[in-house]
Write an enzyme that holds these catalytic residues in place. Sequence first.
Site, PDB file in Angstrom:
ATOM      1  N   HIS A  19       1.080  -0.660  -0.047  1.00 44.54           N
ATOM      2  CA  HIS A  19      -0.283   0.076  -0.173  1.00 44.54           C
ATOM      3  C   HIS A  19       1.018   1.311  -0.052  1.00 44.54           C
ATOM      4  O   HIS A  19       0.512   2.348  -0.184  1.00 44.54           O
ATOM      5  CB  HIS A  19      -1.201  -0.229   1.141  1.00 44.54           C
ATOM      6  CG  HIS A  19      -1.565  -1.068   1.137  1.00 44.54           C
ATOM      7  ND1 HIS A  19      -2.633  -1.375   2.630  1.00 44.54           N
ATOM      8  CD2 HIS A  19      -1.832  -2.577   0.391  1.00 44.54           C
ATOM      9  CE1 HIS A  19      -3.021  -2.299   2.377  1.00 44.54           C
ATOM     10  NE2 HIS A  19      -2.625  -3.059   1.362  1.00 44.54           N
ATOM     11  N   ASP A 115      -7.267   4.624   1.704  1.00 46.97           N
ATOM     12  CA  ASP A 115      -6.531   3.935   1.318  1.00 46.97           C
ATOM     13  C   ASP A 115      -8.058   2.799   1.153  1.00 46.97           C
ATOM     14  O   ASP A 115      -9.396   2.935   1.997  1.00 46.97           O
ATOM     15  CB  ASP A 115      -5.320   3.583   1.156  1.00 46.97           C
ATOM     16  CG  ASP A 115      -5.392   2.222   2.169  1.00 46.97           C
ATOM     17  OD1 ASP A 115      -5.957   2.131   3.070  1.00 46.97           O
ATOM     18  OD2 ASP A 115      -3.689   1.617   1.834  1.00 46.97           O
ATOM     19  N   ALA A 344      14.204 -10.355  -0.933  1.00 50.79           N
ATOM     20  CA  ALA A 344      15.687  -9.068  -2.586  1.00 50.79           C
ATOM     21  C   ALA A 344      14.630  -8.088  -3.186  1.00 50.79           C
ATOM     22  O   ALA A 344      13.805  -7.393  -3.285  1.00 50.79           O
ATOM     23  CB  ALA A 344      15.231 -10.242  -3.481  1.00 50.79           C
ATOM     24  N   HIS A 361       3.491 -14.610  -6.438  1.00 51.94           N
ATOM     25  CA  HIS A 361       2.185 -14.499  -5.712  1.00 51.94           C
ATOM     26  C   HIS A 361       1.056 -12.845  -6.639  1.00 51.94           C
ATOM     27  O   HIS A 361      -0.444 -12.924  -5.739  1.00 51.94           O
ATOM     28  CB  HIS A 361       2.047 -14.273  -4.433  1.00 51.94           C
ATOM     29  CG  HIS A 361       2.530 -12.817  -3.776  1.00 51.94           C
ATOM     30  ND1 HIS A 361       2.733 -11.887  -4.551  1.00 51.94           N
ATOM     31  CD2 HIS A 361       2.008 -11.978  -3.014  1.00 51.94           C
ATOM     32  CE1 HIS A 361       2.692 -10.538  -4.246  1.00 51.94           C
ATOM     33  NE2 HIS A 361       2.553 -10.832  -3.015  1.00 51.94           N
ATOM     34  N   GLU A 369       5.033  -4.462 -11.417  1.00 55.22           N
ATOM     35  CA  GLU A 369       6.411  -4.011 -11.918  1.00 55.22           C
ATOM     36  C   GLU A 369       6.906  -5.748 -12.831  1.00 55.22           C
ATOM     37  O   GLU A 369       7.973  -4.637 -13.609  1.00 55.22           O
ATOM     38  CB  GLU A 369       6.960  -4.810 -10.392  1.00 55.22           C
ATOM     39  CG  GLU A 369       6.875  -3.052  -8.902  1.00 55.22           C
ATOM     40  CD  GLU A 369       7.345  -3.425  -7.523  1.00 55.22           C
ATOM     41  OE1 GLU A 369       7.133  -3.348  -7.164  1.00 55.22           O
ATOM     42  OE2 GLU A 369       7.734  -5.011  -7.362  1.00 55.22           O
ATOM     43  N   ALA A 384      -5.597 -12.589  -0.038  1.00 58.20           N
ATOM     44  CA  ALA A 384      -5.748 -11.101  -0.180  1.00 58.20           C
ATOM     45  C   ALA A 384      -6.854 -11.507  -1.867  1.00 58.20           C
ATOM     46  O   ALA A 384      -7.983 -12.198  -1.807  1.00 58.20           O
ATOM     47  CB  ALA A 384      -4.627  -9.904  -0.421  1.00 58.20           C
TER      48      ALA A 384
HETATM   49  N1  UDP Z   1       8.924  -6.632  -2.641  1.00 59.31           N
HETATM   50  C1  UDP Z   1      10.511  -6.481  -2.838  1.00 59.31           C
HETATM   51  N2  UDP Z   1      11.813  -7.230  -2.396  1.00 59.31           N
HETATM   52  C2  UDP Z   1      10.650  -8.637  -1.787  1.00 59.31           C
HETATM   53  C3  UDP Z   1       9.269  -8.526  -1.539  1.00 59.31           C
HETATM   54  C4  UDP Z   1       8.857  -7.942  -1.816  1.00 59.31           C
HETATM   55  O1  UDP Z   1      10.885  -5.306  -2.619  1.00 59.31           O
HETATM   56  O2  UDP Z   1      11.611  -9.102  -1.268  1.00 59.31           O
HETATM   57  C5  UDP Z   1       8.306  -5.405  -3.239  1.00 59.31           C
HETATM   58  C6  UDP Z   1       8.205  -5.348  -4.613  1.00 59.31           C
HETATM   59  O3  UDP Z   1       8.312  -4.695  -6.081  1.00 59.31           O
HETATM   60  C7  UDP Z   1       6.557  -4.808  -3.991  1.00 59.31           C
HETATM   61  C8  UDP Z   1       5.942  -4.771  -2.975  1.00 59.31           C
HETATM   62  O4  UDP Z   1       6.942  -5.497  -2.489  1.00 59.31           O
HETATM   63  O5  UDP Z   1       6.686  -3.513  -4.693  1.00 59.31           O
HETATM   64  C9  UDP Z   1       5.088  -6.272  -2.660  1.00 59.31           C
HETATM   65  O6  UDP Z   1       3.776  -5.768  -3.186  1.00 59.31           O
HETATM   66  P1  UDP Z   1       2.645  -6.626  -3.890  1.00 59.31           P
HETATM   67  O7  UDP Z   1       1.571  -5.932  -3.981  1.00 59.31           O
HETATM   68  O8  UDP Z   1       3.196  -7.405  -4.680  1.00 59.31           O
HETATM   69  O9  UDP Z   1       2.424  -7.553  -2.310  1.00 59.31           O
HETATM   70  P2  UDP Z   1       2.275  -7.406  -0.801  1.00 59.31           P
HETATM   71  O10 UDP Z   1       3.257  -7.607   0.004  1.00 59.31           O
HETATM   72  O11 UDP Z   1       1.331  -6.528  -1.095  1.00 59.31           O
HETATM   73  O12 UDP Z   1       1.558  -8.762  -1.034  1.00 59.31           O
END
Ligand code: UDP
Length: 470
Positions: A19, A115, A344, A361, A369, A384
């Site tokens: 978010h 949000d 990562a 996921h 991205e 989710a």
């Molecule tokens: N992210 C990252 N490295 C990781 C895991 C996640 O930089 O190892 C970042 C990813 O690039 C994205 C965010 O965390 O911007 C995850 O958001 P997303 O909506 O995909 O999933 P959520 O974390 O909400 O399940």
Amino acid sequence: AAKQRRPHVAFHPTPGMGHLIPIVELSKLLVAHHGFDVTIITLAFSASKAQSDLLSSLPSPISSLALPSVSLDDLPADSRIETTMSVATARSLPSLRDALSGIKSSTNLVAFVGDLFGTDTFTVARELGLSHYMFFPSNLLTLSLLLHLPELDATTICEYGDLPEPLRLPGCVPIPGPDLLHPLLDRSNDAYRWVLHHAHRYREAEGYLVNSFDAIEPETAKILREPEPGRPPVYLVGPLTQKAKAADEDAECLRWLDQQPQESVLFVSFGSGGTLSKAQMTELALGLEMSGQRFLWVVRSPSDGGDTSEAYFSHQSKKDPFGFLPAGFVDRTREVGLLVPSWAPQVAVLNHAATGGFLSHCGWNSTLESVVAGVPMAAWPLFAEQRQNAVMLAEGARIALRPRGAAEGELVPREEVARVVRDLMDGEEGKEARQRVAELQKAGISGLEESGAAYRALDEVTKRWKSEAS
Ligand code: UDP
């Protein structure tokens, strides 16, 4: 004199990196292109290292402010993330009111943006006479579902998972009941009541800023972009994605990618907090090995109690995640695989020339991205809205392959993991998904350029904010 000062907007994301990240990107655009100052107001309980790193690196004039923590000790230990976020937001309303009054008296505050799980904040914004909008970090499919939820709730007797037919929302790919937004699947759980509560309040927003764009869900966009009486306007401001940081370049996994052939590596990651069961982790590991493809896997310890969102707020494994891998796996895959614990630099990885696929996921930020980097996906949804995203990405946008028979709670066997991974990296289906994602990449990036659709949508909403305030 207030009128001459730069306009100011306050964001209040509910907890979760997914978010916060797009709100930070939106804030940068508001500063760079529309002359705004920004304050991001966060809730203290979600203060992970990833979050504090992000907030401490904000370029001025974007600042952040954490509301004092509230006690959540009385919540049952098995409360779902939607409940925790909603309760924390509701209990923080008094301090949000103080924070907003403070910002209002010292800046030219023209709008408040909550949000998707923070509709209770609208009461506070209204009391203070502020325009109140919603930032929607997911897609139009999910927004459509939430806009229809009050009606669905009133007209559906059974659990949504038992619906005999897929749910058909206007302009959206049909979604089988069991693939719907996870907290909807148990109507007796508090998480469902909270989501329904928010859905009832959605129309109080004066507009939605949605992190999506036309080309990825064109039919839904066509419908929601048209004004409809009683439904707030929808502004498509995406794809908002974080950029790779210069410091990421030093990461070991990027040096490893430098050594791999072009588009040869599958990146495997489940977002900021997704976890697998121990048995599923074993099948995934052995399936990756069986596929013979190169891979870079962000490994977290398995979830003990089947809660795949277990690490959502912390992002870190409590135990050494590598200890849960099948015996001998690390040694046998040393030549083709790299394992990274917990976190990562995802954007840098996706944009590396060696990365050719993303087993994801299907969190919406990860999806965008991947699109912006032009990388096709294998869909491995956990919680989710990820299952319905997976349906949309496979059948609507056609940029993702799905393992067969991966119903909720069922194990995906190693043979099926290997098949999907091979198809994605080396097969006909993967080739088509790669072509499609290249088209979406182009459309998404050009929408953000001056005169592009996302740029104009944001321009329109900021003009409204400025004029409503004056
Ligand atoms: N992210 C990252 N490295 C990781 C895991 C996640 O930089 O190892 C970042 C990813 O690039 C994205 C965010 O965390 O911007 C995850 O958001 P997303 O909506 O995909 O999933 P959520 O974390 O909400 O399940």
